[in-house]
Design an enzyme around this catalytic site. Sequence first.
Site, PDB file in Angstrom:
ATOM      1  N   ARG A  73      29.246 113.772 -10.920  1.00  0.00           N
ATOM      2  CA  ARG A  73      27.844 114.060 -10.571  1.00  0.00           C
ATOM      3  C   ARG A  73      27.050 112.760 -10.627  1.00  0.00           C
ATOM      4  O   ARG A  73      27.115 112.035 -11.625  1.00  0.00           O
ATOM      5  CB  ARG A  73      27.312 115.054 -11.595  1.00  0.00           C
ATOM      6  CG  ARG A  73      25.937 115.567 -11.356  1.00  0.00           C
ATOM      7  CD  ARG A  73      25.495 116.480 -12.484  1.00  0.00           C
ATOM      8  NE  ARG A  73      26.135 117.783 -12.461  1.00  0.00           N
ATOM      9  CZ  ARG A  73      26.158 118.628 -13.516  1.00  0.00           C
ATOM     10  NH1 ARG A  73      25.606 118.283 -14.660  1.00  0.00           N
ATOM     11  NH2 ARG A  73      26.742 119.797 -13.417  1.00  0.00           N
ATOM     12  N   ARG A 142      19.558 114.307 -18.891  1.00  0.00           N
ATOM     13  CA  ARG A 142      20.250 114.391 -17.585  1.00  0.00           C
ATOM     14  C   ARG A 142      19.379 113.841 -16.447  1.00  0.00           C
ATOM     15  O   ARG A 142      18.310 113.314 -16.682  1.00  0.00           O
ATOM     16  CB  ARG A 142      20.583 115.857 -17.288  1.00  0.00           C
ATOM     17  CG  ARG A 142      21.339 116.587 -18.387  1.00  0.00           C
ATOM     18  CD  ARG A 142      22.797 116.265 -18.284  1.00  0.00           C
ATOM     19  NE  ARG A 142      23.607 117.017 -19.227  1.00  0.00           N
ATOM     20  CZ  ARG A 142      24.289 118.124 -18.924  1.00  0.00           C
ATOM     21  NH1 ARG A 142      24.220 118.659 -17.723  1.00  0.00           N
ATOM     22  NH2 ARG A 142      25.054 118.699 -19.829  1.00  0.00           N
ATOM     23  N   LYS A 205      22.585 119.245 -24.179  1.00  0.00           N
ATOM     24  CA  LYS A 205      22.021 118.659 -22.967  1.00  0.00           C
ATOM     25  C   LYS A 205      20.490 118.685 -23.016  1.00  0.00           C
ATOM     26  O   LYS A 205      19.892 119.508 -23.720  1.00  0.00           O
ATOM     27  CB  LYS A 205      22.507 119.415 -21.740  1.00  0.00           C
ATOM     28  CG  LYS A 205      22.202 120.898 -21.770  1.00  0.00           C
ATOM     29  CD  LYS A 205      22.586 121.608 -20.484  1.00  0.00           C
ATOM     30  CE  LYS A 205      24.073 121.720 -20.273  1.00  0.00           C
ATOM     31  NZ  LYS A 205      24.440 122.658 -19.209  1.00  0.00           N
ATOM     32  N   LYS A 207      16.919 118.246 -20.380  1.00  0.00           N
ATOM     33  CA  LYS A 207      16.511 118.186 -18.970  1.00  0.00           C
ATOM     34  C   LYS A 207      15.003 117.975 -18.823  1.00  0.00           C
ATOM     35  O   LYS A 207      14.226 118.595 -19.543  1.00  0.00           O
ATOM     36  CB  LYS A 207      16.908 119.471 -18.272  1.00  0.00           C
ATOM     37  CG  LYS A 207      18.413 119.700 -18.281  1.00  0.00           C
ATOM     38  CD  LYS A 207      18.800 120.960 -17.563  1.00  0.00           C
ATOM     39  CE  LYS A 207      20.319 121.050 -17.469  1.00  0.00           C
ATOM     40  NZ  LYS A 207      20.747 122.305 -16.817  1.00  0.00           N
ATOM     41  N   CYS A 473      27.760 133.419 -13.749  1.00  0.00           N
ATOM     42  CA  CYS A 473      27.791 133.724 -15.185  1.00  0.00           C
ATOM     43  C   CYS A 473      26.378 133.574 -15.721  1.00  0.00           C
ATOM     44  O   CYS A 473      25.483 133.122 -15.004  1.00  0.00           O
ATOM     45  CB  CYS A 473      28.788 132.802 -15.916  1.00  0.00           C
ATOM     46  SG  CYS A 473      28.105 131.228 -16.445  1.00  0.00           S
ATOM     47  N   CYS A 477      22.789 128.435 -13.742  1.00  0.00           N
ATOM     48  CA  CYS A 477      22.712 127.147 -13.035  1.00  0.00           C
ATOM     49  C   CYS A 477      21.881 127.185 -11.754  1.00  0.00           C
ATOM     50  O   CYS A 477      21.371 126.155 -11.320  1.00  0.00           O
ATOM     51  CB  CYS A 477      24.114 126.628 -12.738  1.00  0.00           C
ATOM     52  SG  CYS A 477      25.056 126.304 -14.245  1.00  0.00           S
TER      53      CYS A 477
HETATM   54 FE1  SRM Z   1      24.942 124.160 -14.939  1.00  0.00          FE
HETATM   55  C1  SRM Z   1      27.515 124.258 -17.123  1.00  0.00           C
HETATM   56  C2  SRM Z   1      27.054 123.525 -12.416  1.00  0.00           C
HETATM   57  C3  SRM Z   1      22.316 123.322 -13.006  1.00  0.00           C
HETATM   58  C4  SRM Z   1      22.856 125.654 -17.195  1.00  0.00           C
HETATM   59  N1  SRM Z   1      26.941 123.882 -14.795  1.00  0.00           N
HETATM   60  C5  SRM Z   1      27.833 123.911 -15.843  1.00  0.00           C
HETATM   61  C6  SRM Z   1      29.216 123.437 -15.387  1.00  0.00           C
HETATM   62  C7  SRM Z   1      29.285 121.960 -15.581  1.00  0.00           C
HETATM   63  C8  SRM Z   1      30.403 124.155 -16.036  1.00  0.00           C
HETATM   64  C9  SRM Z   1      30.987 123.501 -17.265  1.00  0.00           C
HETATM   65  O1  SRM Z   1      30.283 123.343 -18.282  1.00  0.00           O
HETATM   66  O2  SRM Z   1      32.164 123.168 -17.226  1.00  0.00           O
HETATM   67  C10 SRM Z   1      29.118 123.804 -13.883  1.00  0.00           C
HETATM   68  C11 SRM Z   1      30.024 122.994 -12.959  1.00  0.00           C
HETATM   69  C12 SRM Z   1      30.398 123.806 -11.733  1.00  0.00           C
HETATM   70  C13 SRM Z   1      31.047 122.978 -10.694  1.00  0.00           C
HETATM   71  O3  SRM Z   1      32.266 123.194 -10.470  1.00  0.00           O
HETATM   72  O4  SRM Z   1      30.399 122.146 -10.083  1.00  0.00           O
HETATM   73  C14 SRM Z   1      27.624 123.711 -13.653  1.00  0.00           C
HETATM   74  N2  SRM Z   1      24.749 123.420 -13.083  1.00  0.00           N
HETATM   75  C15 SRM Z   1      25.730 123.318 -12.163  1.00  0.00           C
HETATM   76  C16 SRM Z   1      25.175 122.968 -10.798  1.00  0.00           C
HETATM   77  C17 SRM Z   1      26.097 122.067  -9.994  1.00  0.00           C
HETATM   78  C18 SRM Z   1      24.884 124.279 -10.054  1.00  0.00           C
HETATM   79  C19 SRM Z   1      24.661 124.141  -8.570  1.00  0.00           C
HETATM   80  O5  SRM Z   1      25.316 124.903  -7.843  1.00  0.00           O
HETATM   81  O6  SRM Z   1      23.851 123.337  -8.137  1.00  0.00           O
HETATM   82  C20 SRM Z   1      23.835 122.343 -11.219  1.00  0.00           C
HETATM   83  C21 SRM Z   1      23.957 120.870 -11.477  1.00  0.00           C
HETATM   84  C22 SRM Z   1      22.653 120.282 -11.881  1.00  0.00           C
HETATM   85  C23 SRM Z   1      22.663 118.787 -12.001  1.00  0.00           C
HETATM   86  O7  SRM Z   1      22.702 118.141 -10.972  1.00  0.00           O
HETATM   87  O8  SRM Z   1      22.590 118.292 -13.128  1.00  0.00           O
HETATM   88  C24 SRM Z   1      23.580 123.059 -12.529  1.00  0.00           C
HETATM   89  N3  SRM Z   1      22.929 124.357 -15.097  1.00  0.00           N
HETATM   90  C25 SRM Z   1      22.025 124.062 -14.125  1.00  0.00           C
HETATM   91  C26 SRM Z   1      20.759 124.680 -14.429  1.00  0.00           C
HETATM   92  C27 SRM Z   1      19.530 124.630 -13.558  1.00  0.00           C
HETATM   93  C28 SRM Z   1      18.600 123.511 -13.928  1.00  0.00           C
HETATM   94  O9  SRM Z   1      18.902 122.682 -14.764  1.00  0.00           O
HETATM   95  O10 SRM Z   1      17.510 123.487 -13.345  1.00  0.00           O
HETATM   96  C29 SRM Z   1      20.922 125.378 -15.616  1.00  0.00           C
HETATM   97  C30 SRM Z   1      19.874 126.295 -16.296  1.00  0.00           C
HETATM   98  C31 SRM Z   1      18.788 125.548 -16.933  1.00  0.00           C
HETATM   99  C32 SRM Z   1      19.133 125.181 -18.333  1.00  0.00           C
HETATM  100  O11 SRM Z   1      19.804 124.170 -18.534  1.00  0.00           O
HETATM  101  O12 SRM Z   1      18.777 125.940 -19.242  1.00  0.00           O
HETATM  102  C33 SRM Z   1      22.287 125.149 -16.035  1.00  0.00           C
HETATM  103  N4  SRM Z   1      25.142 124.796 -16.841  1.00  0.00           N
HETATM  104  C34 SRM Z   1      24.169 125.422 -17.572  1.00  0.00           C
HETATM  105  C35 SRM Z   1      24.734 125.824 -18.846  1.00  0.00           C
HETATM  106  C36 SRM Z   1      23.993 126.530 -20.000  1.00  0.00           C
HETATM  107  C37 SRM Z   1      23.331 125.550 -20.885  1.00  0.00           C
HETATM  108  C38 SRM Z   1      22.794 126.157 -22.161  1.00  0.00           C
HETATM  109  O13 SRM Z   1      21.649 125.897 -22.507  1.00  0.00           O
HETATM  110  O14 SRM Z   1      23.543 126.883 -22.817  1.00  0.00           O
HETATM  111  C39 SRM Z   1      26.095 125.439 -18.813  1.00  0.00           C
HETATM  112  C40 SRM Z   1      27.148 125.663 -19.911  1.00  0.00           C
HETATM  113  C41 SRM Z   1      27.066 124.687 -21.027  1.00  0.00           C
HETATM  114  O15 SRM Z   1      26.356 123.701 -21.002  1.00  0.00           O
HETATM  115  O16 SRM Z   1      27.765 124.954 -21.989  1.00  0.00           O
HETATM  116  C42 SRM Z   1      26.316 124.800 -17.542  1.00  0.00           C
HETATM  117 FE1  SF4 Z   2      28.009 129.815 -14.677  1.00  0.00          FE
HETATM  118 FE2  SF4 Z   2      26.905 127.539 -13.911  1.00  0.00          FE
HETATM  119 FE3  SF4 Z   2      29.494 127.969 -13.537  1.00  0.00          FE
HETATM  120 FE4  SF4 Z   2      27.657 129.234 -12.093  1.00  0.00          FE
HETATM  121  S1  SF4 Z   2      28.112 127.041 -12.062  1.00  0.00           S
HETATM  122  S2  SF4 Z   2      29.451 130.137 -12.984  1.00  0.00           S
HETATM  123  S3  SF4 Z   2      26.070 129.617 -13.642  1.00  0.00           S
HETATM  124  S4  SF4 Z   2      28.408 127.743 -15.498  1.00  0.00           S
END
Ligand code: SRM
Ligand code: SF4
Length: 552
Positions: A73, A142, A205, A207, A473, A477
Site C-alpha cells: 500500500r 497511516r 493503527k 488515522k 466483515c 473498511c
Molecule cells: Fe481496512 C484490516 C483493507 C480501510 C478498518 N483492511 C484490513 C486488511 C489489511 C486485512 C488485514 O488486516 O489483514 C484488509 C486488506 C484487504 C486486501 O486484501 O487488500 C483491509 N482497509 C482495507 C482497504 C484496502 C479497503 C478498500 O477496499 O479500500 C482500505 C485501505 C485504506 C488505506 O489505504 O489505508 C481499508 N479499514 C479501512 C477503513 C476505512 C477508513 O479508514 O476510512 C476502516 C474503518 C475505519 C477504522 O479504522 O476504524 C478499516 N481494516 C480495518 C480494521 C479494523 C480496525 C479496528 O479498529 O479494529 C482491520 C483489522 C485490524 O486492523 O485488525 C482492517
Molecule cells: Fe473485513 Fe476489511 Fe477485509 Fe473487508 S477488507 S473483509 S472489511 S478486513
Amino acid sequence: MSTALSPIEKVKRESKGLRGTIVESLRDEITGAIAEDDQAVIKFHGMYQQDDRDVREERASKKLDRLHSFMIRLRLPGGFLTSDQWIATHDIAGENSTGVIKITTRQTLQLHGLIKSKIKPTIKAFNEAKLDSIATCGDINRNVVCSAHPKQSSIHEEVFGYSEKISELLMPKTRAYYEIWLDEEKIKERTEEDPLYEDRYLPRKFKIAIAIPPNNDVDVFANDIGLIAIIENEKLIGFNLAVGGGLSATHGNTETYPRLASVIGFVAGEKNILKTIYEVLTIQRDFGNRSDRKLARLKYTLDKYGVEWFKEELEKRIGFKLVEAKSYQFSDRKDFYGWHKNHQGLWYYTVFTENGRVLDSEKVKLKSGLLEVAKTNKANFRFTCNQNVIVADIQEKDKASIQRILEAHSIVNHTESATSIRKNSMACVAFNTCPLALAEGQRYLPSLISKIEPLMQRHQLESEEIVIRMTGCPNGCARPYVAEIGFVGTAYGKYNLHVGGDRQGQRLNKLFKESLDEVSILNELDQLFSDYKTKRNTKETLGDFAYRNYFN
Ligand code: SRM
Ligand code: SF4
C-alpha cells in the site's frame, strides 16, 4: 480483564527499529511466506502477507502450503500522483503484481499478489518514482487523507499541504525501510531515537482525515483525528479538531463498537495545529490499551477516560487552550463526476471507478485509458476516499485531447451511464486476498447493485443519490456503518443490513436485519423503498427516513 501486554507489543519492542528478521525471511527460499513476527513488522513498511483464499481449501486437501503473496500500500498523503508516477505504478503493477491497481477507501493505491522475491524490486521501482509505502499499515499514523476535489475551494492546495506536513511529522524515525528494501548502508552511530513512537509505537493503527466543508468526502468522523477546515472570507483560519472516530466492531463482542469522532475545539496557526495533532498521538501512545487489541483504538481510550479528561490532558501537553469549535456545515459526501473547473481555470474529470479497481474490462478500458492520459503529461492523478480517480490539473487548451482519450476508452460513457446508486456505492476488497473476510465485498456488490437498480426504478427512486456500502466483515473498511444502506458480512453469502445513516456521514446507521441472504436483502430493500416512496417527508433522504421511521 487481562493487563498482560498483547504479543504484538513484544514483537514491536524487540524488532530493532522495525527490522525484525525480515532480511533473513526474504532469503528463505523454502517458503513464500515470512516468519510470523516479521508479518507484524512488515506492516509498518506498508505490506501485508496474504494468501489466495479461493484455493486455500483445495491446497490444504492436497497438503500444500497456502499460496502466499503480499499486498503493498502506497503512502500518498492527500492522494496525489503525477503522470510519471502513474506510469511507474502502472508498469510496476503489470510486472510484479496481479496488474490491477486498487484505489482504497483512504485515497491511496494497493497492489496485490506480489510474490516474496518481487517485494524488493517493487519498492525499488516505487522509490525511483519518488514513492514509498512507509507506515501505511501497522500501529502508527497511516495515510493522511484530505478532501480530494480542488473545485471544492480556493484553499484546497493549502489544506492539501497540511496532509503532507502531518504525514511527515508523524513518520517513524527508523531507517529500517531504506536499509532493508533500498540497500542503504547501515550506519552504527546513527541515532534513531523516536520521541513520538519510542520503541513501542502506538497501541493500534491511527488515522487522520482533513475535510473541507461543505463536502465530507473523507468521512472525517470515522477517523482517530478529524480536522474540519474552517474558512472565513476565502481564507483558511484553522481547523476544528475531532477525536476518537473509528468504525470497527467484532461480531458477538459487545465491548466493541463503531464511534464517530467528537469535536472538541478549534485550533489555529500551523505550529499549534501540528503540535496539537502530535500530542493527541502521545496521549494515545501513553494511555491506549496495550493488552487487548480489539479495544486499543483511540475511541476506546476516549470513552474510558472521558472526553473532558482527554481535552484537559491535551491542553496540558500542548500548553494552550483549545478555542470553542467554530460552526461548519456539511451538505455532501460525494465525488463530483465528470468535468469541473477550479478557481484557477484548471479542469478535472472524476472517473467512476467501481470499487476502486483500475483494470481493463470489456465495457471500459480504464487502465489503458489512464495510461494514455498519463503519457500526454498533461494531467495529474488524484484519488478520492470514495475509491475514484480524478484526472486532474488540466489546462483549458488540453481538455479536448484528454476528453478524446477518455471517450476512446469508453471512460466517459462508463462514468455518465452508471446509475446514481452505483456511483455512490463502495465495497471493501474482502475475498480473495483479505484474510479476515467472512463474505464477499468488491467481487459481489456490483452484481447485487444490478439487482437493486430495477427495484429503484420500480419505486421511481433512480435519481436518488443513496450512499450504499458493503464490507466482507465487521471491520468496516468501506465504512458501511456511516452509509444510508450498509451491508456487513457475517458468513459466506450472508450480510447484516444496516440502515439510517445520514447522507453527510454525521450519524451512524443501525442494525436493521441480521444475516440476510440475497433474496432476503432484495425483499427488505423492496419494502424499504416502498415505505420511503410513500411515507417520506419532502426532500427527506433515505437514510433520514429510515432513521425516523424505524428507530424513533
Ligand atoms: Fe481496512 C484490516 C483493507 C480501510 C478498518 N483492511 C484490513 C486488511 C489489511 C486485512 C488485514 O488486516 O489483514 C484488509 C486488506 C484487504 C486486501 O486484501 O487488500 C483491509 N482497509 C482495507 C482497504 C484496502 C479497503 C478498500 O477496499 O479500500 C482500505 C485501505 C485504506 C488505506 O489505504 O489505508 C481499508 N479499514 C479501512 C477503513 C476505512 C477508513 O479508514 O476510512 C476502516 C474503518 C475505519 C477504522 O479504522 O476504524 C478499516 N481494516 C480495518 C480494521 C479494523 C480496525 C479496528 O479498529 O479494529 C482491520 C483489522 C485490524 O486492523 O485488525 C482492517
Ligand atoms: Fe473485513 Fe476489511 Fe477485509 Fe473487508 S477488507 S473483509 S472489511 S478486513
